[in-house]
Design a protein around this motif. Structure first.
Motif, PDB file in Angstrom:
ATOM      1  N   SER A  38       0.850  -1.194   0.000  1.00 26.57           N
ATOM      2  CA  SER A  38       0.000   0.000   0.000  1.00 26.57           C
ATOM      3  C   SER A  38       0.885   1.243   0.000  1.00 26.57           C
ATOM      4  O   SER A  38       2.086   1.151   0.252  1.00 26.57           O
ATOM      5  CB  SER A  38      -0.903   0.001   1.236  1.00 26.57           C
ATOM      6  OG  SER A  38      -0.193   0.502   2.356  1.00 26.57           O
ATOM      7  N   THR A 122      -9.213  -9.516  -5.346  1.00 21.74           N
ATOM      8  CA  THR A 122      -9.764  -8.466  -6.200  1.00 21.74           C
ATOM      9  C   THR A 122     -11.281  -8.447  -6.238  1.00 21.74           C
ATOM     10  O   THR A 122     -11.865  -7.496  -6.746  1.00 21.74           O
ATOM     11  CB  THR A 122      -9.230  -8.617  -7.635  1.00 21.74           C
ATOM     12  OG1 THR A 122      -9.610  -9.911  -8.139  1.00 21.74           O
ATOM     13  CG2 THR A 122      -7.704  -8.493  -7.663  1.00 21.74           C
ATOM     14  N   SER A 139      -7.294  -1.947  -1.983  1.00 19.85           N
ATOM     15  CA  SER A 139      -6.709  -1.936  -3.321  1.00 19.85           C
ATOM     16  C   SER A 139      -7.736  -1.499  -4.352  1.00 19.85           C
ATOM     17  O   SER A 139      -8.949  -1.643  -4.161  1.00 19.85           O
ATOM     18  CB  SER A 139      -6.171  -3.325  -3.675  1.00 19.85           C
ATOM     19  OG  SER A 139      -7.231  -4.242  -3.849  1.00 19.85           O
ATOM     20  N   ALA A 140      -7.251  -0.973  -5.471  1.00 23.45           N
ATOM     21  CA  ALA A 140      -8.140  -0.397  -6.483  1.00 23.45           C
ATOM     22  C   ALA A 140      -9.129  -1.424  -7.028  1.00 23.45           C
ATOM     23  O   ALA A 140     -10.321  -1.134  -7.199  1.00 23.45           O
ATOM     24  CB  ALA A 140      -7.304   0.200  -7.611  1.00 23.45           C
ATOM     25  N   ASP A 144     -13.172  -1.262  -6.532  1.00 26.26           N
ATOM     26  CA  ASP A 144     -14.145  -1.242  -7.636  1.00 26.26           C
ATOM     27  C   ASP A 144     -15.227  -2.290  -7.430  1.00 26.26           C
ATOM     28  O   ASP A 144     -16.413  -2.035  -7.661  1.00 26.26           O
ATOM     29  CB  ASP A 144     -13.433  -1.493  -8.964  1.00 26.26           C
ATOM     30  CG  ASP A 144     -12.569  -0.312  -9.403  1.00 26.26           C
ATOM     31  OD1 ASP A 144     -12.782   0.793  -8.873  1.00 26.26           O
ATOM     32  OD2 ASP A 144     -11.690  -0.517 -10.254  1.00 26.26           O
ATOM     33  N   GLU A 217      -7.159  11.514  -6.370  1.00 24.43           N
ATOM     34  CA  GLU A 217      -7.185  11.353  -4.921  1.00 24.43           C
ATOM     35  C   GLU A 217      -7.916  12.507  -4.250  1.00 24.43           C
ATOM     36  O   GLU A 217      -8.621  12.321  -3.263  1.00 24.43           O
ATOM     37  CB  GLU A 217      -5.757  11.277  -4.366  1.00 24.43           C
ATOM     38  CG  GLU A 217      -5.054   9.979  -4.682  1.00 24.43           C
ATOM     39  CD  GLU A 217      -3.805   9.832  -3.846  1.00 24.43           C
ATOM     40  OE1 GLU A 217      -3.653   8.773  -3.211  1.00 24.43           O
ATOM     41  OE2 GLU A 217      -2.986  10.762  -3.818  1.00 24.43           O
ATOM     42  N   THR A 316     -10.429   5.806   2.460  1.00 23.76           N
ATOM     43  CA  THR A 316     -11.788   5.634   1.963  1.00 23.76           C
ATOM     44  C   THR A 316     -12.623   4.876   2.983  1.00 23.76           C
ATOM     45  O   THR A 316     -12.107   4.079   3.759  1.00 23.76           O
ATOM     46  CB  THR A 316     -11.798   4.863   0.632  1.00 23.76           C
ATOM     47  OG1 THR A 316     -11.054   3.653   0.777  1.00 23.76           O
ATOM     48  CG2 THR A 316     -11.192   5.672  -0.485  1.00 23.76           C
TER      49      THR A 316
END
Length: 446
Positions: A38, A122, A139-140, A144, A217, A316
């Protein structure tokens, strides 16, 4: 036997996995580090403490201290390990963060019912009982998928970490050991500033160059008021820092006993040996070269050797009032639970508390028992009630505090006495609540 999956090996995930295993149920703990790192973590250890080594006030008539007491009563591995590796910090529970995280990693990795797997997840598993504890730096890819799962956008805020300094590089002919009002042991190094020194430092801080924050961001992000970067405080006015982290009250420079410092920078011991010191309240987004230049203007830190610079990153969290029950289950899929900063509780101890409840309830779900809700008069119950019942439109992260606890039956004007009554009621109600457990619950909470 079916397994429970915990995604994220921070404080909440570590606590959740431990509680599931303590209930005699196999658990898979997923942690993406070191396969994927991270922006803020520095190691692959579980429960790494990123921003500070402090869990907040120890006294149980303080909000954080009450939360400590509740978690001790419930068998929290996070608080037990923190107690074991405590370092001097006046009235705060602070730990040797390296030893703390290493012991938790080794303990969980060697538990026969805990399968620690390294690698990024994921997607939220489609089946089974899952606990999401991925924290503010999810994580992105998983973020999502979580957005698709919840059907709504994230909310965001900025968080930052303070620099850490080598103790030998601090000029202790200037810096002095003391705690405010001489309460507790002299656990803080204090760097006093006179008015001229303070104004020079304040001006330099206001003019210092900040690190670039990418547009993606910054979009829809806000500062969390309890963790503002020091340069943001400086920009709010000449005296703002003197009413915040640089307040001089209760501290006396032994070199000038008849003069009150105009401002004081405090450093908190980072490790048991006292080799490393954390700049209290100095979360920052300044460029690293600027941090060295500006912070060395502080008397006593002229030759400071920085072993970690301050960093800033986007945190977040989900809109928990619209998404979660106070059992920490998702409304639309009750076999998925969440805990930690991801759900909008703020602070290390609150993350451990969420992990305790999510892990306990996940184990109960798999055992065919109804999930638990905490008494609202406890700090844990008040936090979980707040994050699941606050206004969704204005929801922001909430740290432990007495303002969210139901009022006493009789008004008590003295704040100190009132907080003591809150504590006594909370701990008594928690004991009553525990006595109502079934045999399974009593084993889990012992």
């Amino acid at each position: 036997m079916a397994q429970i999956q915990v995604i994220g090996g921070g404080l909440a995930g570590t606590e959740a996995a431990w509680q599931v295993a303590q209930a005699g149920i196999p658990v898979v703990l997923h942690e993406m580090r070191p396969v994927e790192m991270s922006p803020a973590h520095h190691s692959e250890e579980l429960a790494e403490l990123v921003c500070s080594n402090s869990f907040g006030a120890k006294n149980s008539d303080r909000a954080a201290g009450l939360l400590h007491a509740e978690l001790r009563s419930l068998g929290s591995i996070i608080i037990a390990t923190a107690d074991k590796h405590e370092v001097p910090a006046g009235g705060a529970l602070a730990v040797d963060r390296g030893v703390f995280s290493r012991e938790l990693t080794e303990t969980l990795a060697h538990h026969p019912l805990i399968d620690l797997r390294r690698g990024e997840i994921t997607e939220i598993p489609k089946e089974g009982i899952v606990i999401l504890t991925t924290g503010p730096l999810t994580s992105a890819a998983l973020a999502d998928d979580l957005q698709r799962f919840t059907g709504m956008d994230y909310m965001s805020f900025f968080d930052a970490a303070s620099p850490i300094i080598v103790g030998e590089s601090i000029n202790q002919e200037v810096a002095f050991l003391a705690s405010r009002y001489d309460k507790g042991e002299a656990a803080y190094l204090n760097c006093p500033l006179n008015q001229e020194e303070y104004l020079r430092f304040w001006q330099a801080l206001c003019e210092a160059e900040q690190a670039e924050v990418k547009e993606f961001e910054r979009e829809n992000a806000k500062f969390f008021e309890g963790c503002l970067p020091i340069e943001e405080l400086a920009q709010r006015g000449e005296d703002t820092m003197r009413y915040g982290p640089l307040k001089p009250v209760g501290l006396h420079d032994p070199r000038y006993p008849d003069e009150k410092p105009y401002g004081v920078v405090q450093l908190r011991q980072e490790d048991k040996a006292g080799q490393l010191w954390n700049m209290v309240g100095f979360q920052t987004n300044l460029r690293w070269g600027e941090q060295k230049r500006v912070f060395r203007l502080i008397p006593g830190l002229e030759n400071a050797d920085f072993v970690r610079m301050g960093v800033m990153h986007r945190n977040t969290f989900i809109n928990s009032p619209q998404l979660l029950k106070n059992t920490l289950q998702f409304e639309h899929r009750e076999t998925v639970l969440a805990a930690g900063q991801l759900v909008g509780t703020e602070g290390y101890t609150a993350a451990a508390a969420g992990g305790w409840l999510a892990g306990t309830n996940a184990a109960r779900l798999l055992s065919g028992e109804p999930p638990l809700t905490m008494p609202e008069t406890t700090m844990m119950g008040a936090l979980f009630n707040f994050i699941t019942s606050a206004s969704p439109k204005h929801f922001q992260p909430m740290p432990p505090n007495f303002g969210i606890i139901p009022p006493l039956e009789k008004r008590v004007r003295s704040k100190r006495e009132r907080y003591g009554f809150y504590r006594d009621r909370a701990l008594a109600d928690l004991e009553d609540w525990k006595r109502n457990f079934s045999r399974f619950q009593l084993i889990n909470a012992s």
